[in-house]
Design an enzyme around this catalytic site. Sequence first.
Site, mmCIF file in Angstrom:
data_model
loop_
_atom_site.group_PDB
_atom_site.id
_atom_site.type_symbol
_atom_site.label_atom_id
_atom_site.label_comp_id
_atom_site.label_asym_id
_atom_site.label_seq_id
_atom_site.Cartn_x
_atom_site.Cartn_y
_atom_site.Cartn_z
ATOM 1 N N TYR A 1 67.291 -15.749 123.487
ATOM 2 C CA TYR A 1 66.066 -14.945 123.527
ATOM 3 C C TYR A 1 66.387 -13.469 123.742
ATOM 4 C CZ TYR A 1 62.835 -18.920 123.619
ATOM 5 O OH TYR A 1 62.099 -20.029 123.290
ATOM 6 N N ARG B 1 56.620 -30.897 129.185
ATOM 7 C CA ARG B 1 55.346 -30.263 128.838
ATOM 8 C C ARG B 1 54.155 -31.166 129.156
ATOM 9 N NH1 ARG B 1 56.650 -28.772 123.107
ATOM 10 N NH2 ARG B 1 58.440 -27.384 123.222
ATOM 11 N N ARG C 1 49.134 -27.561 127.310
ATOM 12 C CA ARG C 1 48.042 -27.382 126.363
ATOM 13 C C ARG C 1 47.376 -28.677 125.895
ATOM 14 N NH1 ARG C 1 51.013 -23.687 122.099
ATOM 15 N NH2 ARG C 1 52.755 -24.964 122.839
ATOM 16 N N ARG D 1 43.303 -22.047 132.408
ATOM 17 C CA ARG D 1 44.077 -20.902 131.926
ATOM 18 C C ARG D 1 43.237 -19.860 131.194
ATOM 19 N NH1 ARG D 1 48.992 -20.774 129.569
ATOM 20 N NH2 ARG D 1 48.273 -18.691 129.018
#
Length: 354
Positions: free
Chosen positions: A161, A37, A41, A50
């Site tokens: 998922y 990651r 963010r 984004r």
Amino acid sequence: MSANTRPTGQPSQTYDSAFLKACRREPVPHTPVWFMRQAGRSLPEYRKLREGTQMLESCMRPDLVTEITLQPVRRHKVDAAIFFSDIVVPLKAIGVDLDIKPGIGPVVAQPIRRREDLAQLRDLTPEDVSYVTEAIGMLTGELGATPLIGFAGAPFTLASYLVEGGPSKNHEHTKALMYGDPQLWADLLDRLAEITSAFLKVQIEAGASAIQLFDSWVGALAPADYRRSVMPASAKVLESVASYGVPRIHFGVGTGELLGLMGEAGADVMGVDYRVSLDEAVRRVGPGKALQGNLDPAVLFSTPEAVEAKTDEVLAAAAGLEGHVFNLGHGVLPTTDPDALTRLVDYVHTRTAR
């Protein structure tokens, strides 16, 4: 030919990089660093780029994928880039009705719980993810000697998922299916192994220098269940890309009890989360594999002195390894100060310079 293959004559640009050398357990000029990651963010430039664009849409736009993947390489001077995507991208590409909901994660409209639900999972073709091929072509041109890591979600995590319909703490529907209908479970994981293998092959053939198989949720399983019900599918994926000669990294969260088995599934590099020290991890995994990890991501919220002290502990535990890629023991937390990551890369490079 992949970007990791040494061609006749001159080596390819990435072959002699510190990252690929460490993956191959060869001597390195310094311990290579990258972060899970790292493109995301925690970076203000990522958030700005984004704005107004949904997650899945941003994964399907080569211009955005390229820029987001490059951002942490420019800022942090990491030794490898990781392709900006999401583990559900190949499922979306074959027509599964899903979306990534902000603050929740992937949500599946029609969970897979009966045999007829398997019809949602057709084969993945390169044409389904042509934007991936295009983005990697753009990226390898920009990255030069910096390797690009491709990745995919492992069959168990994708199945979780799909069966739960979204993220789950207890995986009750997943385990109910795994224990209650072992044949349907095996068929589901085998189908997902085929899709995942195809997705990784697209990335390698486009120019990725290594791949990582993320089994984010597999730490929810006991070793016997992993060996019987999950390992065959993960092994199938890792074997499917073995002939390309690129390093294969395998990582899961909370998988200390599974490290040996996950290594047996066929990885060249085992990712280790922060709960197990690297000197203990090498005992569990055994010889013949490099290790990746494993600073606790939360340490980065402490003082620079504390970060350095904890980093020294990780490097000391890694001192006897055949190959070590420095990473966090999970992904960069969204509120991490980017400067802390930049300082960490510089510290590891300086501390381990040979």
